[in-house]
Design a protein around this motif. Structure first.
Motif: not given
Length: 199
Positions: A21-25, A62-64
């Motif tokens: 998830i962190m890598a994606e963001c 943005d984590t929505a």
């Protein structure tokens, strides 16, 4: 590789709740206009690690629309065609992945797991921040590669070199103390990544 196009990049982890998830963001922010990042897991947990979500939100991400999902979703015929697929945890690297259409270039980046770290909330937040910093450094190096000017063999060789942790990464473990500074922030910004009050 073809220059002047947006490359699709998939990050895989077992539970798709923290590292991927962190890598994606990070790549979607740092590689905007050149890369489009996705993430998924072999056995998704169905939830984002709360310390990861807190950190991302405090850093302005943005984590929505973030969610923990199966890699089967991105192996469907109607899914975006991936140019690169990276595993970011050792267990996912050892699993049999789906057959990705288009034969994407693959790599493995090994990072510590924030979800398995034990400690107080402050210590978990600091450890998560340390892992974020490691991922951010590796993603930044990847995003700076002259992908459009490299053929597939040369690019695979560069990525193989990138798969090896730098000396700095190999000797610097994520912070395990609540006093450790967060990634790429000044010490005065520590309050910004402390976990939200859970009353």
């Amino acid at each position: 590789m073809t220059p002047d196009r947006v490359y699709n990049v998939l990050f895989l982890c077992t539970h798709n709740s923290a590292r991927s998830i962190m890598a994606e963001c990070i790549l979607n922010r740092e590689g905007r206009g050149r890369f489009r990042a996705f993430s998924a897991g072999s056995r998704p947990s169905g939830r984002i690690n709360p310390f990861v979500r807190d950190l991302l939100e405090r850093l302005g991400f943005d984590t929505a629309d973030l969610r923990s999902k199966s890699w089967d979703e991105l192996a469907r015929p109607d899914a975006p065609k991936m140019d690169f697929v990276f595993t970011v945890c050792d267990s996912a690297a050892g699993e049999v992945c789906p057959v990705w259409p288009g034969q994407p270039i693959t790599g493995h980046w090994s990072f510590p797991d924030p979800s398995s770290f034990e400690g107080s909330d402050a210590e978990k937040a600091a450890f998560t921040a340390g892992v974020f910093r490691m991922i951010q450094r590796r993603v930044g190096i990847f995003a700076s590669l002259p992908i459009g000017s490299l053929d597939r063999t040369s690019l695979q060789r560069r990525l193989r070199d990138l798969d090896r942790p730098t000396a700095r990464e190999a000797t610097a473990a994520p912070p395990s103390s609540p006093q450790a500074a967060p990634p790429d922030l000044t010490p005065d910004s520590r309050d910004q990544i402390r976990p939200k009050d859970r009353r």
